[in-house]
Design an enzyme around this catalytic site. Structure first.
Site, PDB file in Angstrom:
ATOM      1  N   SER A 118       0.844  -1.210   0.000  1.00  0.00           N
ATOM      2  CA  SER A 118       0.000   0.000   0.000  1.00  0.00           C
ATOM      3  C   SER A 118       0.872   1.249   0.000  1.00  0.00           C
ATOM      4  O   SER A 118       1.910   1.293   0.672  1.00  0.00           O
ATOM      5  CB  SER A 118      -0.876  -0.002   1.254  1.00  0.00           C
ATOM      6  OG  SER A 118      -1.436   1.279   1.456  1.00  0.00           O
ATOM      7  N   TYR A 140      -2.124   5.697  -4.407  1.00  0.00           N
ATOM      8  CA  TYR A 140      -3.130   6.745  -4.328  1.00  0.00           C
ATOM      9  C   TYR A 140      -2.497   7.971  -4.954  1.00  0.00           C
ATOM     10  O   TYR A 140      -1.273   8.079  -5.037  1.00  0.00           O
ATOM     11  CB  TYR A 140      -3.481   7.058  -2.871  1.00  0.00           C
ATOM     12  CG  TYR A 140      -4.413   6.075  -2.208  1.00  0.00           C
ATOM     13  CD1 TYR A 140      -5.619   5.727  -2.791  1.00  0.00           C
ATOM     14  CD2 TYR A 140      -4.092   5.502  -0.983  1.00  0.00           C
ATOM     15  CE1 TYR A 140      -6.480   4.837  -2.168  1.00  0.00           C
ATOM     16  CE2 TYR A 140      -4.948   4.609  -0.358  1.00  0.00           C
ATOM     17  CZ  TYR A 140      -6.140   4.283  -0.956  1.00  0.00           C
ATOM     18  OH  TYR A 140      -6.997   3.405  -0.333  1.00  0.00           O
ATOM     19  N   THR A 166      -5.640   2.558  -7.273  1.00  0.00           N
ATOM     20  CA  THR A 166      -6.930   2.377  -6.583  1.00  0.00           C
ATOM     21  C   THR A 166      -7.818   3.576  -6.902  1.00  0.00           C
ATOM     22  O   THR A 166      -7.466   4.717  -6.594  1.00  0.00           O
ATOM     23  CB  THR A 166      -6.716   2.261  -5.064  1.00  0.00           C
ATOM     24  OG1 THR A 166      -5.920   1.109  -4.814  1.00  0.00           O
ATOM     25  CG2 THR A 166      -8.038   2.131  -4.319  1.00  0.00           C
ATOM     26  N   LYS A 267      -7.730  -0.870  -9.588  1.00  0.00           N
ATOM     27  CA  LYS A 267      -8.422  -1.531  -8.463  1.00  0.00           C
ATOM     28  C   LYS A 267      -9.615  -0.693  -8.013  1.00  0.00           C
ATOM     29  O   LYS A 267      -9.471   0.515  -7.805  1.00  0.00           O
ATOM     30  CB  LYS A 267      -7.444  -1.694  -7.295  1.00  0.00           C
ATOM     31  CG  LYS A 267      -8.061  -2.204  -6.004  1.00  0.00           C
ATOM     32  CD  LYS A 267      -6.983  -2.484  -4.971  1.00  0.00           C
ATOM     33  CE  LYS A 267      -7.528  -3.064  -3.692  1.00  0.00           C
ATOM     34  NZ  LYS A 267      -8.083  -2.068  -2.784  1.00  0.00           N
ATOM     35  N   HIS A 291     -13.452  -2.348  -1.980  1.00  0.00           N
ATOM     36  CA  HIS A 291     -12.585  -1.910  -0.886  1.00  0.00           C
ATOM     37  C   HIS A 291     -12.989  -2.609   0.418  1.00  0.00           C
ATOM     38  O   HIS A 291     -12.898  -2.032   1.501  1.00  0.00           O
ATOM     39  CB  HIS A 291     -12.682  -0.390  -0.733  1.00  0.00           C
ATOM     40  CG  HIS A 291     -11.393   0.304  -0.414  1.00  0.00           C
ATOM     41  ND1 HIS A 291     -10.726   1.096  -1.319  1.00  0.00           N
ATOM     42  CD2 HIS A 291     -10.649   0.357   0.724  1.00  0.00           C
ATOM     43  CE1 HIS A 291      -9.640   1.607  -0.743  1.00  0.00           C
ATOM     44  NE2 HIS A 291      -9.566   1.168   0.498  1.00  0.00           N
TER      45      HIS A 291
HETATM   46  C1  LIG Z   1      -7.400  -1.856   7.284  1.00  0.00           C
HETATM   47  C2  LIG Z   1      -7.510  -1.740   5.789  1.00  0.00           C
HETATM   48  C3  LIG Z   1      -6.745  -0.802   5.116  1.00  0.00           C
HETATM   49  C4  LIG Z   1      -6.837  -0.709   3.720  1.00  0.00           C
HETATM   50  N1  LIG Z   1      -6.023   0.164   3.045  1.00  0.00           N
HETATM   51  C5  LIG Z   1      -6.025   0.166   1.699  1.00  0.00           C
HETATM   52  C6  LIG Z   1      -5.075   0.950   0.970  1.00  0.00           C
HETATM   53  O1  LIG Z   1      -4.215   1.612   1.539  1.00  0.00           O
HETATM   54  N2  LIG Z   1      -5.146   0.923  -0.388  1.00  0.00           N
HETATM   55  C7  LIG Z   1      -6.072   0.163  -1.066  1.00  0.00           C
HETATM   56  O2  LIG Z   1      -6.099   0.166  -2.306  1.00  0.00           O
HETATM   57  N3  LIG Z   1      -6.955  -0.591  -0.398  1.00  0.00           N
HETATM   58  C8  LIG Z   1      -6.947  -0.627   0.947  1.00  0.00           C
HETATM   59  N4  LIG Z   1      -7.805  -1.459   1.617  1.00  0.00           N
HETATM   60  C9  LIG Z   1      -8.705  -2.348   0.856  1.00  0.00           C
HETATM   61  C10 LIG Z   1      -8.015  -3.681   0.561  1.00  0.00           C
HETATM   62  O3  LIG Z   1      -6.968  -3.523  -0.369  1.00  0.00           O
HETATM   63  C11 LIG Z   1      -9.004  -4.702  -0.025  1.00  0.00           C
HETATM   64  O4  LIG Z   1      -9.646  -4.151  -1.139  1.00  0.00           O
HETATM   65  C12 LIG Z   1     -10.042  -5.172   0.992  1.00  0.00           C
HETATM   66  O5  LIG Z   1      -9.488  -5.283   2.271  1.00  0.00           O
HETATM   67  C13 LIG Z   1     -10.599  -6.514   0.566  1.00  0.00           C
HETATM   68  O6  LIG Z   1     -11.607  -6.933   1.414  1.00  0.00           O
HETATM   69  P1  LIG Z   1     -11.365  -7.967   2.642  1.00  0.00           P
HETATM   70  O7  LIG Z   1     -10.733  -7.156   3.731  1.00  0.00           O
HETATM   71  O8  LIG Z   1     -12.741  -8.393   2.973  1.00  0.00           O
HETATM   72  O9  LIG Z   1     -10.463  -9.068   2.163  1.00  0.00           O
HETATM   73  C14 LIG Z   1      -7.735  -1.554   3.010  1.00  0.00           C
HETATM   74  C15 LIG Z   1      -8.494  -2.487   3.709  1.00  0.00           C
HETATM   75  C16 LIG Z   1      -8.385  -2.602   5.081  1.00  0.00           C
HETATM   76  C17 LIG Z   1      -9.199  -3.659   5.798  1.00  0.00           C
END
Ligand SMILES: Cc1cc2nc3c(=O)[nH]c(=O)nc-3n(C[C@H](O)[C@H](O)[C@H](O)COP(=O)(O)O)c2cc1C
Length: 394
Positions: A118, A140, A166, A267, A291
């Site tokens: 990330s 981002y 993303t 994404k 997300h």
């Molecule tokens: C705590 C947390 C932080 C996240 N931070 C980002 C991020 O920095 N960039 C991003 O593209 N997605 C982020 N996401 C989304 C994840 O990449 C992903 O799409 C999502 O967690 C998938 O769902 P799941 O948690 O049910 O597996 C984040 C998700 C969580 C749970």
């Protein structure tokens, strides 16, 4: 092996499935961090929808078939993987455990798969890239074109093999639990907020000790040069949409295509129209994602959205998906509907919270054994054989 490492491995070995990992994470983390990881936006409708869609999809097994050793391997944008599950980009993971993003990258490498780092990671993108194993970098736009360009140049130099833009974070989704827990202001322990945070932090002395020894890491080191009110930008500034932060627009995606020398992945795609637009902008892959239910509440479940995106994209790009994967059977359902691979966010975060890197390794190993067992019960020899006929028609 050190005493700490032995204890972590023992804790990891007790995690039998996703529910165990989530419970262990809940025991380890202060409320604010736990709910930051677990929560969804607004009414958490999409968060629940994601889970329900996996529950409702049913297998059409081919019984009386002996499968000795099912093949889980595939290729994702040309990279061979032993497990069709990538670790998703997640910001704030160093708050979960000091191993943070390094633990996620090591866990993915150990499972023979790709980690997506990330841009809001707790370690610099260079530190994460130094972990052996294939890695992609998630971007981002942050506050300006200049910040984005800086990250793209550094990601290229650090050797990331693909760039993931993303696009579903125009502004941060509102997660009221974060707001109520005070997660929307700095968790840096200082005199001003120590009193406010004490009731959350004191019941978790092991987490607090690790956090203090790790130097109270609440900044986004990748954007250390971005200042807000003269101070380095912290995670919450980014999520407030502060300093003009937002996710890349289509014109940013076109800029990225022209300036990133390697595979480009978009994404946060939900509709076939946006998938086609991503392909037209030069994407080599799209990730069907809401997300994890943390952004636009009311989005469809990704498992429901997936087939339409797969149809729209055809063989012009690879389609991956995430949001709600908790078990090996969930992975197989997504692959049956046309995903090349899936990403998991919360699952490895829970493993990390429970036992650091060993916990990440364990949850990925659990996914592998669940996939193997489920494929043997389905009568399926290889993930390459999966198609919609493996699911009950609806
Ligand atoms: C705590 C947390 C932080 C996240 N931070 C980002 C991020 O920095 N960039 C991003 O593209 N997605 C982020 N996401 C989304 C994840 O990449 C992903 O799409 C999502 O967690 C998938 O769902 P799941 O948690 O049910 O597996 C984040 C998700 C969580 C749970």
């Amino acid at each position: 092996m050190s005493v700490v490492e032995t204890a972590r491995r023992r804790r990891a070995a007790r995690l039998l499935d996703a529910a165990d990992a989530q419970r262990a994470a809940a025991r380890a983390l202060p409320r604010g961090i736990r709910e930051y990881v677990d929560g969804g936006s607004e009414g958490e409708v999409t968060l629940r929808r994601n889970a329900r869609a996996f529950e409702e999809a049913a297998f059409a097994p081919r019984t009386a078939t002996w499968v000795d050793d099912p093949d889980l391997s595939t290729k994702v944008l040309g990279i061979p993987v032993d497990l069709p599950v990538l670790t998703a980009p997640c910001g704030g993971m160093r708050l979960v455990h000091p191993d943070g993003d390094l633990g996620l990258a090591r866990g993915a490498a150990g499972a023979g798969t790709i980690h997506v780092a990330s841009s809001a990671a707790g370690y610099t993108l260079e530190d994460i890239a130094a972990v052996d194993g294939p890695q992609w970098f998630q971007l981002y736009r942050f506050s300006s074109q200049a910040t984005m360009e800086n990250l793209v140049g550094r990601a290229q130099a650090a050797g990331y093999s693909a760039l993931v833009a993303t696009v579903d974070t125009a502004v941060a989704g509102f997660r009221s639990r974060d707001y109520k827990n005070g997660f929307s202001y700095s968790m840096r322990v200082n005199a001003r907020n120590a009193v406010k945070l004490a009731p959350q932090l004191l019941p978790k002395p092991a987490w607090l000790t690790r956090y203090l020894l790790d130097g109270l890491p609440f900044e986004i080191p990748n954007t250390a040069e971005v200042t807000v009110d003269g101070k380095p930008m912290v995670l919450t500034e980014m999520t407030k949409g502060g300093a003009g932060s937002h996710s890349p627009t289509w014109s940013d995606v076109e800029w990225l295509r022209a300036n990133w020398h390697g595979p480009l992945v978009v994404k946060g795609i939900i509709t076939p129209e946006d998938a086609q637009r991503a392909v037209a902008a030069g994407a080599d892959g799209v990730i069907v994602s809401n997300h994890g239910g943390r952004q636009l509440d009311g989005s469809p479940a990704t498992l429901t959205a997936l087939p339409r995106v797969v149809d729209a994209v055809g063989d012009q790009a690879e389609v991956l998906m995430d949001s709600g994967i908790r078990r090996g059977s969930d992975v197989l359902k997504a692959l049956s509907l046309g995903a090349r691979a899936v990403l998991v966010g919360r699952l490895p975060a829970w493993g990390l919270a429970a036992a650091g890197t060993a916990g990440v390794e364990r949850v990925l190993e659990n996914l592998r054994t669940e996939m193997v067992r489920t494929m043997r019960l389905m009568g399926c020899r290889s993930v390459a054989d999966l198609d919609p006929t493996w699911l009950e028609a609806r």
